[in-house]
Motif scaffolding. Structure first.
Motif, short mmCIF file in Angstrom:
data_model
loop_
_atom_site.label_atom_id
_atom_site.label_comp_id
_atom_site.label_asym_id
_atom_site.label_seq_id
_atom_site.Cartn_x
_atom_site.Cartn_y
_atom_site.Cartn_z
N ARG A 1 0.94 -1.07 0.19
CA ARG A 1 -0.14 0.08 0.00
C ARG A 1 0.81 1.11 -0.01
N TYR A 2 0.37 2.23 -0.84
CA TYR A 2 0.88 3.46 -0.78
C TYR A 2 0.19 4.68 -1.03
N SER A 3 0.58 5.72 -0.60
CA SER A 3 -0.80 6.99 -1.24
C SER A 3 0.18 8.11 -1.22
N GLY A 4 -0.35 9.10 -1.76
CA GLY A 4 0.36 10.41 -1.86
C GLY A 4 -0.82 11.66 -2.11
N ARG A 5 -0.33 12.84 -1.88
CA ARG A 5 -1.20 14.10 -2.18
C ARG A 5 -1.55 14.38 -3.48
N ASN A 6 -0.38 13.93 -4.33
CA ASN A 6 -0.75 14.15 -5.87
C ASN A 6 -0.19 12.66 -6.58
N SER A 7 -0.19 12.99 -7.80
CA SER A 7 0.56 11.94 -8.66
C SER A 7 2.09 11.78 -8.44
N PHE A 8 2.36 12.93 -8.35
CA PHE A 8 3.89 12.95 -8.34
C PHE A 8 4.37 12.15 -6.93
N GLU A 9 3.68 12.36 -5.90
CA GLU A 9 3.99 11.70 -4.74
C GLU A 9 3.71 10.54 -4.39
N SER A 10 2.33 10.10 -5.27
CA SER A 10 2.03 8.65 -5.28
C SER A 10 3.12 7.66 -6.06
N HIS A 11 3.55 8.32 -7.25
CA HIS A 11 4.59 7.79 -8.00
C HIS A 11 5.87 7.39 -7.21
N ARG A 12 6.08 8.49 -6.63
CA ARG A 12 7.43 8.20 -5.75
C ARG A 12 7.36 7.04 -4.37
N ASN A 13 6.05 7.24 -3.75
CA ASN A 13 5.65 6.34 -2.73
C ASN A 13 5.56 4.69 -3.20
N ARG A 14 5.12 4.72 -4.32
CA ARG A 14 4.62 3.41 -5.35
C ARG A 14 6.32 2.71 -5.49
N VAL A 15 7.21 3.59 -5.89
CA VAL A 15 8.61 3.25 -6.18
C VAL A 15 9.17 2.76 -4.83
N ALA A 16 9.11 3.57 -3.71
CA ALA A 16 9.61 3.26 -2.52
C ALA A 16 9.37 1.80 -1.90
N VAL A 17 7.91 1.80 -1.94
CA VAL A 17 7.54 0.39 -1.34
C VAL A 17 7.92 -0.85 -2.13
N VAL A 18 7.98 -0.69 -3.33
CA VAL A 18 8.14 -1.80 -4.15
C VAL A 18 9.89 -1.98 -4.02
N ASP A 19 10.55 -1.06 -3.89
CA ASP A 19 12.17 -1.30 -3.69
C ASP A 19 12.26 -1.62 -2.46
N GLN A 20 11.51 -1.46 -1.42
CA GLN A 20 11.98 -2.13 -0.03
C GLN A 20 11.63 -3.65 -0.24
N PHE A 21 10.52 -3.91 -0.87
CA PHE A 21 10.21 -5.12 -1.20
C PHE A 21 11.23 -6.04 -1.88
N LEU A 22 11.68 -5.42 -3.28
CA LEU A 22 12.82 -6.23 -3.91
C LEU A 22 14.17 -6.44 -3.06
N LYS A 23 14.27 -5.33 -2.12
CA LYS A 23 15.33 -5.81 -1.32
C LYS A 23 15.61 -6.55 -0.58
N LYS A 24 14.33 -7.44 -0.04
CA LYS A 24 14.11 -8.40 0.73
C LYS A 24 14.00 -9.86 0.20
N HIS A 25 13.53 -9.72 -1.33
CA HIS A 25 13.04 -10.91 -2.12
C HIS A 25 13.97 -10.92 -3.49
N HIS A 26 14.28 -12.26 -3.33
CA HIS A 26 14.97 -12.47 -5.09
C HIS A 26 14.08 -12.84 -5.99
N TYR A 27 14.07 -12.46 -7.19
CA TYR A 27 13.38 -13.17 -8.15
C TYR A 27 14.15 -13.19 -9.69
N ASP A 28 13.84 -14.19 -10.00
CA ASP A 28 14.66 -14.38 -11.53
C ASP A 28 14.02 -13.40 -12.32
N VAL A 29 12.79 -13.37 -12.58
CA VAL A 29 11.75 -12.46 -13.47
C VAL A 29 10.86 -11.77 -12.82
#
Length: 378
Positions: free
Chosen positions: A65-93
């Motif tokens: 889950r992520y949110s933001g006051r505008n589209s730019f902030e939502s975009h930035r927060n979306r990237v942040a939560v997925v970045d944190q997830f991928l730092k903890k989990h390994h995938y080939d694809v």
């Protein structure tokens, strides 16, 4: 240690939609070779039973889950939560199924986290409406970023490819048809009769059907106008709408205003799609845009004649089952065509059409194998 490929599917939600159905067939068909997980970016709209279905194959579903006051902030927060997830989990694809150019950010963060194969897969063709929502130059920029960060580009149809990817990148796109389980959709007369009895219909009543999210794209409000015209000449006709979505209240209000409450049945969710298709006499899809609609493929496999808008791709037409009408035509013109089509189709052997599915390359096994070879980089 498992030698299966580890694949992460990134979606908004799991829903009663064609993309979820197609992904489920990949998961089921490839489960001995691929360990799938899901990241859901809009999990609160997800359907629990769809999550349970994939979890039964060992798939982990991660709601982010992520949110933001505008589209730019939502975009930035979306990237942040997925970045944190991928730092903890390994995938080939990482496999991103989307119709949004803005999802290039998911490809970018996947590559930045060392994922070697990142696929952006287009499942819709929205060019008929978009462009009023974003400046064309910005969409071109987002498409350019997709091509930059994705190792592989895929689409369910040529139209879907043209929507999500820039013209100069079309040569990179692999067309992978949306495959379905043919055996589930071979017409069965006994199931037709039983389902029509459940709906309270007599053998001679004309039943029209539409399956899809109750949304502007699917244009069901216009379909109700079409049906309202049809009952003037076919007073015993009935309309079956299957799906839910943001236009549900508007549809119910319109049906009531037109006095059609006794002639329209709405089913918000069901796992009995084949049975309802067997019960129908014609499938009507006046969509404003589509990529390659799975429900239309399913309808044709059951031998249903289909009256559809002229903007829908012709790549999956079964011989003798598709009838197009101008999206700008009046409801009366649609109603006239539907009446003609249903009359001509009466008494035909509907079982004969299932074989066309395999001939056209839309069988689930073939589609899943194409996806697997793409995961391998072949």
């Amino acid at each position: 240690m498992s030698d299966k490929l580890k694949v992460l599917l990134i979606r908004g939600m799991l829903y009663y939609d064609g993309v979820t159905s197609v992904e489920y067939e990949w998961i089921k068909t490839l489960h001995d070779r691929v360990d799938y997980d899901y990241v859901l970016l809009d999990p609160d709209k997800s359907v629990p039973e769809k999550e349970a279905a994939v979890e039964a194959f060992g798939v982990h579903v991660y709601p982010l889950r992520y949110s933001g006051r505008n589209s730019f902030e939502s975009h930035r927060n979306r990237v942040a939560v997925v970045d944190q997830f991928l730092k903890k989990h390994h995938y080939d694809v990482v496999h991103i199924d989307t119709d949004l150019p803005s999802r290039y950010d998911m490809a970018k963060v996947a590559r930045e986290n060392g994922v070697k194969r990142v696929i952006v897969h287009s499942h819709n063709a929205m060019q008929h409406l978009h462009g009023i929502q974003k400046l064309p130059g910005f969409v071109t920029y987002e498409r350019k970023q997709i091509a930059r960060y994705a190792t592989d580009l895929a689409a369910c149809s040529k139209e879907a490819a043209a929507w999500l990817f820039n013209p100069k990148d079309q040569g990179r796109v692999q067309i992978i048809h949306n495959g379905i389980n043919r055996d589930r959709y071979v017409f069965a007369e006994e199931k037709r009769q039983a389902t029509r009895e459940e709906l309270g219909l007599t053998a001679d009543q004309l039943l029209l059907g539409n399956i899809g999210r109750l949304a502007d794209q699917k244009n069901q409000l216009f379909l109700v106008d079409i049906f309202n015209e049809l009952v003037k000449s076919k007073p015993q006709a009935h309309l079956l709408l299957i799906g839910n979505g943001e236009r549900e209240a508007d549809l119910r209000a319109k049906i009531k205003d037109l006095g059609l409450e006794e002639k329209v049945t709405m089913i918000l969710s069901t796992d009995k799609i084949p049975d309802y298709l067997f019960a129908m006499d014609a499938f009507v899809m006046p969509s404003l845009y589509e990529g390659l609609p799975v429900t239309l493929l399913e309808a044709q496999t059951t031998g249903l004649p289909c009256v559809i808008s002229d903007v829908i791709s012709s790549e999956m037409d079964f011989e003798g089952l598709i009838f197009r009408e101008d999206l700008q035509a009046e409801p009366a013109a649609w109603a006239k065509l539907i009446a003609q089509v249903a009359s001509q189709a009466s008494g035909q052997d509907r079982r004969q059409y299932a074989s066309q599915l395999t001939k056209l390359g839309y069988d689930k096994q073939e589609s899943a194998e194409q996806v697997y070879q793409m995961y391998l980089g072949k």
